[in-house]
Design a protein around this motif. Structure first.
Motif, short mmCIF file in Angstrom:
data_model
loop_
_atom_site.label_atom_id
_atom_site.label_comp_id
_atom_site.label_asym_id
_atom_site.label_seq_id
_atom_site.Cartn_x
_atom_site.Cartn_y
_atom_site.Cartn_z
N LEU A 341 -22.90 78.96 23.08
CA LEU A 341 -23.57 79.50 24.35
C LEU A 341 -24.91 79.06 24.30
N GLU A 342 -25.56 79.04 23.00
CA GLU A 342 -26.89 78.85 23.08
C GLU A 342 -27.11 77.26 23.23
N GLU A 343 -26.23 76.48 23.09
CA GLU A 343 -26.26 74.93 23.14
C GLU A 343 -26.09 74.51 24.53
N LEU A 344 -25.18 75.15 25.43
CA LEU A 344 -24.96 75.09 26.72
C LEU A 344 -26.07 75.52 27.64
N GLU A 345 -26.68 76.54 27.28
CA GLU A 345 -28.15 76.99 28.01
C GLU A 345 -29.11 75.73 27.81
N ALA A 350 -32.28 71.28 29.88
CA ALA A 350 -32.56 69.77 29.77
C ALA A 350 -32.29 69.11 30.89
N TYR A 351 -30.92 69.25 31.43
CA TYR A 351 -30.58 68.53 32.61
C TYR A 351 -31.45 68.94 33.92
N GLU A 352 -31.85 70.22 33.91
CA GLU A 352 -32.77 70.84 35.05
C GLU A 352 -34.12 69.93 34.78
N GLN A 353 -34.69 69.83 33.89
CA GLN A 353 -35.74 69.11 33.61
C GLN A 353 -35.83 67.61 33.55
N LEU A 354 -34.60 67.02 33.66
CA LEU A 354 -34.19 65.75 33.38
C LEU A 354 -34.85 65.25 32.09
N ASP A 355 -34.94 65.81 31.09
CA ASP A 355 -35.63 65.44 29.80
C ASP A 355 -34.43 64.66 28.98
N GLN A 356 -34.47 63.47 29.04
CA GLN A 356 -33.64 62.33 28.62
C GLN A 356 -33.42 62.76 27.01
N GLU A 357 -34.68 62.86 26.31
CA GLU A 357 -34.26 62.94 25.00
C GLU A 357 -33.74 64.27 24.63
N ALA A 358 -34.12 65.54 25.23
CA ALA A 358 -33.67 66.66 25.01
C ALA A 358 -31.95 66.76 25.67
N ILE A 359 -31.54 66.09 26.32
CA ILE A 359 -30.38 65.85 26.80
C ILE A 359 -29.58 65.36 25.71
N LYS A 360 -29.95 64.22 25.26
CA LYS A 360 -29.21 63.60 24.05
C LYS A 360 -29.22 64.41 22.92
N ALA A 361 -30.32 65.45 22.64
CA ALA A 361 -30.46 66.31 21.29
C ALA A 361 -29.47 67.13 21.46
N GLU A 362 -29.54 67.81 22.77
CA GLU A 362 -28.55 68.83 22.75
C GLU A 362 -27.06 68.61 22.86
N LEU A 363 -26.68 67.38 23.25
CA LEU A 363 -25.39 67.10 23.37
C LEU A 363 -24.92 66.65 21.72
N GLU A 364 -25.82 66.33 21.02
CA GLU A 364 -25.63 66.16 19.60
C GLU A 364 -25.12 67.45 18.95
N GLY A 365 -26.24 68.64 19.47
CA GLY A 365 -26.10 69.74 18.77
C GLY A 365 -24.71 70.45 19.21
N LEU A 366 -24.35 70.18 20.60
CA LEU A 366 -22.90 70.61 21.01
C LEU A 366 -21.79 69.89 20.36
N LYS A 367 -22.16 68.75 19.87
CA LYS A 367 -20.94 67.80 19.37
C LYS A 367 -20.80 68.37 17.90
N GLU A 368 -21.90 68.73 17.25
CA GLU A 368 -21.77 69.17 15.74
C GLU A 368 -21.16 70.49 15.81
N ALA A 369 -21.44 71.49 16.80
CA ALA A 369 -20.68 72.71 16.90
C ALA A 369 -19.48 72.59 17.01
N TYR A 370 -18.89 71.66 17.86
CA TYR A 370 -17.63 71.49 18.45
C TYR A 370 -16.74 71.27 17.24
N GLN A 371 -17.15 70.07 16.55
CA GLN A 371 -16.52 69.43 15.77
C GLN A 371 -16.30 70.22 14.35
#
Length: 397
Positions: A341-345, A350-371
């Protein structure tokens, strides 16, 4: 109308669009000795002037033109080896030509009779190699590109004194400018945008100046895939199913958005009337991506992917996950739910801000939690989030 298909086995089928009735069929291997190559035959048919033209690369012809109505042979060119690039049309004044990136290099022939107009050897010294990016025909030239120590090149064509002949000459050739493995680049205002390098070794998205091949910028932010230019913006679909949009600017890489729309696949996608049609290894989809706007009494198309819909779906995903009970996945599901839930938020922000580095970092965090989850819990998450219309974990497998 007629649809023509070309299979890896070299089988050609012509089908009536309205009725689905098979009109004719040809076997390019049996009829012309078309070589199988490393991955079967692959080039797309080119339909023009009631003919359909193929890169055959057979023992008797290189290119062949068949009647669109009957499949009968109209002409065959000189013998060249076939490859994986598709044939492209060229019109210069009243001249109708076709160009192909054959095994040996650049070939230009007269579309009416198959007579060779121009040839320039542009071939890899490596036998285990392919030319897969198709010739990019520009206003006054042809761009070719390949890997396997071939590189890229630009040939200019002119029609001296408005005559009945065309003159071609190489402007430049380079080994480390834009070496395209299989994806054909796109052009905008005399700049080229494409993927440089071998797919399995890592590629970079690159912009080069057409006139002298000078590299303007490179980035690894966008994964290797196919490109389509729509007005001043470029769409890419990666092998992992990620849609990216960026401005066709030579000044710098200016991303607009990235969004996961499919899973793994390498098929080219198509754009028509504000929609893209794309597929991965499991499914075919059609997405509405664009709106028509009126400007200076002309209707133009502009990429306007609705980010608000994506934010809404992220919110729904979070809500669906928060309301799900422990009976769905047991203790592993409960212990990980809050982190997801925290990673999704964070990803939504990050998408709202169009912050590309943050998007990449949060996707990695989501991937780590998922895997870190077991297979049962993974499927539970995907079922819950699929109800919201956002299976974001599809890309994390």
């Amino acid at each position: 109308g007629i649809i023509v298909t070309h299979s890896p086995q070299g089988l050609v089928h012509a089908v009536d669009i309205k009725t689905g009735v098979l009109k004719w069929t040809r076997d390019l291997f049996r009829d012309f000795g078309s070589a199988k190559g490393f991955f079967g035959r692959c080039s797309s048919p080119l339909i023009m002037d009631k003919k359909v033209i193929f890169d055959v690369g057979g023992s008797t012809v290189g290119l062949v033109a068949l009647s669109l109505q009957t499949g009968d042979m109209i002409w065959g060119s000189k013998v060249y080896g076939n490859d994986y690039a598709s044939v492209s049309p060229i019109r210069v004044g009243a001249l109708q030509l076709v160009t192909a990136f054959m095994r040996e290099g650049l070939v230009v022939v007269d579309a009416s009779n198959g007579r060779e107009v121009y040839f320039d050897r542009f071939q890899s010294p490596i036998n285990a190699s392919v030319n897969a990016a198709s010739p990019l025909v520009l206003e006054n030239g042809i761009f070719l590109s390949s890997c396997y120590e071939v590189g890229s090149g630009y040939w200019n064509f002119t029609q001296p004194n408005g005559g009945s002949k065309i003159k071609l000459r190489p402007v430049w050739k380079g080994s480390d400018k834009m070496n395209c493995h299989y994806s054909t680049p796109v052009e905008y205002k005399n700049y080229l945008f494409g993927f440089h390098g071998r797919q399995e070794r890592g590629t970079t998205l690159r912009c080069i100046k057409l006139s002298d091949s000078e590299v303007q910028w490179s980035t690894q932010y966008v994964a290797n895939g196919h490109l389509i230019r729509v007005d001043e913006q470029i769409l890419t679909l990666s092998e992992k199913g990620e849609l990216s949009v960026f401005y066709a600017s030579p000044d710098s890489f200016r991303p607009i958005l990235q969004q996961q729309i499919l899973g793994q696949g390498r098929a080219h996608f198509a754009y028509s009337n504000g929609k893209i049609i794309a597929r991965d290894n499991r499914r075919l989809i059609c997405l509405g991506l664009m709106t028509k706007i009126e400007k200076k009494n002309k209707v133009r198309t502009k990429v306007e992917i609705d980010r608000r819909t994506f934010f809404t779906r992220l919110g729904l995903a979070g809500s669906a996950l928060a309301l799900s009970g422990s009976n769905l996945g047991g203790a592993p599901f409960d212990s990980t739910k809050q982190r997801i839930l925290e990673e999704l938020e964070k990803l939504k922000h990050a998408y709202e801000q169009l912050d590309q580095e943050a998007i990449k970092a949060e996707l990695e965090g989501l991937k780590e939690a998922y895997q870190s989850l077991d297979s049962r819990t993974k499927w539970t998450l995907r079922i819950v989030l699929a109800l919201s219309g956002l299976d974001i974990f599809l890309s994390l497998e």
